[in-house]
Design a protein around this motif. Structure first.
Motif, short mmCIF file in Angstrom:
data_model
loop_
_atom_site.label_atom_id
_atom_site.label_comp_id
_atom_site.label_asym_id
_atom_site.label_seq_id
_atom_site.Cartn_x
_atom_site.Cartn_y
_atom_site.Cartn_z
N ASN A 131 -0.96 7.66 77.58
CA ASN A 131 -0.86 8.26 79.09
C ASN A 131 -2.17 8.40 80.26
N VAL A 132 -3.61 8.65 79.41
CA VAL A 132 -4.04 9.06 80.03
C VAL A 132 -5.27 7.71 80.66
N ILE A 133 -4.55 6.90 80.38
CA ILE A 133 -5.72 6.00 80.32
C ILE A 133 -4.89 4.83 81.77
N LYS A 134 -5.82 5.08 83.20
CA LYS A 134 -5.62 4.35 84.45
C LYS A 134 -4.83 3.45 84.58
N PRO A 135 -3.52 2.97 85.37
CA PRO A 135 -2.23 1.47 84.92
C PRO A 135 -4.04 0.19 85.30
N GLY A 136 -3.92 -1.06 84.34
CA GLY A 136 -5.30 -1.25 84.46
C GLY A 136 -6.37 -0.94 83.97
N GLY A 137 -6.01 0.59 83.51
CA GLY A 137 -7.81 0.04 81.98
C GLY A 137 -6.93 -0.38 80.91
N LEU A 138 -8.65 -0.26 80.53
CA LEU A 138 -8.53 -0.71 78.89
C LEU A 138 -8.93 -0.18 77.78
N LEU A 139 -8.87 -0.65 76.67
CA LEU A 139 -8.81 0.73 75.60
C LEU A 139 -9.56 -0.38 74.35
N PHE A 140 -10.64 -0.30 74.17
CA PHE A 140 -11.54 -1.25 73.14
C PHE A 140 -10.74 -0.84 71.93
N PHE A 141 -10.84 -0.99 70.22
CA PHE A 141 -10.46 -1.13 68.80
C PHE A 141 -11.02 -1.54 67.91
N GLU A 192 -19.68 -6.63 71.36
CA GLU A 192 -18.34 -7.08 70.75
C GLU A 192 -17.49 -7.17 71.84
N PHE A 193 -17.79 -5.46 73.03
CA PHE A 193 -16.87 -5.72 74.49
C PHE A 193 -17.80 -5.92 74.78
N PRO A 194 -18.10 -7.29 75.55
CA PRO A 194 -18.95 -7.24 77.40
C PRO A 194 -18.51 -7.04 77.88
#
Length: 266
Positions: free
Chosen positions: A174-184, A66-68
């Motif tokens: 706030n804890v994710i780096k700039p350019g980082g991803l969040l999968f939901f 789902e999140f390749p």
């Protein structure tokens, strides 16, 4: 056998389903019960894991399909940091490690018992996995960990009181780096389980109490987009997952609806 499809529109209700949802309003969870559910949320999840231990949730081997983007981490020589918010007993990040992803993992859950079960897993190594108990509605919940490359929130925001959604998302942002991803991924509006709730279980609009005292919220994609963008995220994708589990031999045909999304911190 499982069949799965994706769509941008929420489910159209039948007349019978509309009637079932209307009946839920005939008897709501009392204000005293609501207060008790909120104050004792950790206790109810601890009881859940005491009763079920690591037997309730199946390992989420589907996560890479789902999140390749996660697949790219298998060939990376550089370690990637991952935060799993609401890790339960590790059904998401342990399969990723088994697949050979080069990860350093931070994993938190409201339930101390769940964290104990994470640490009992034979793959648990403190030089690679930092599992800790945390209330993700608290501003200091991630203050002791470094910024991460990737975060996951799978069937966790729905267990939080809607008034605290924004607090949780800002903490994760706030804890994710700039350019980082969040999968939901979480429960979608008009999922079968929402429609089947009986009177006496509805707390507020799209928010319900289960028999065991844990809670569940059901999201629309429009609500998810507004929530996450208000808290600073940029939408990469946001859609409904319509899934049917079909077993003709046992005459089972179960429709499920989830919301599945990807966000980045620009």
């Amino acid at each position: 056998m499982e069949e799965q499809s994706y769509s941008s529109n929420f489910k159209e209700l039948s007349d019978e389903e509309k009637t079932l949802l209307e009946r839920q309003d005939s008897r709501l969870v009392t204000p005293f019960q609501c207060s008790k559910l909120e104050s004792d949320a950790k206790k109810y999840w601890d009881i859940f894991y005491k009763r079920n231990e690591n037997r309730f949730f199946k390992d989420r081997h589907w996560i890479m399909r789902e999140f390749p983007e996660l697949e790219d981490l298998k060939s990376s020589s550089k370690s990637c940091s991952l935060l799993e918010v609401g890790c339960g007993v590790g059904n998401l990040f342990y399969p990723l490690l088994e697949e050979g992803l080069n990860l350093s993992v931070f994993a938190c859950d409201l339930s101390p018992r769940a964290i104990d079960l994470v640490k009992q897993h034979p793959m648990y190594k403190t030089d690679r996995i930092n599992a800790f108990q945390a209330d993700v509605t608290s501003e200091t919940c991630f203050s002791h960990i470094p910024p991460v490359d990737v975060a996951t929130m799978v069937f966790v925001l729905s267990a939080v009181h809607p008034e605290k959604f924004a607090k949780v998302l800002r903490n994760v942002f706030n804890v994710i780096k700039p350019g980082g991803l969040l999968f939901f991924r979480d429960y979608g509006l008009y999922d079968m389980t929402q429609i089947r709730f009986k009177p006496g279980h509805k707390i507020s609009e799209n928010f319900y109490m289960r028999q065991d005292g844990t809670r569940s919220y059901f999201f629309s994609t429009a609500e998810i987009e507004e929530l996450f963008t208000t808290c600073g995220f940029t939408v990469v994708s946001n859609q409904y997952v319509n899934r049917r589990t079909i077993n003709k031999k046992e005459e089972i045909d179960v429709p499920r609806i989830y919301v599945q999304s990807k966000f980045t911190k620009s």
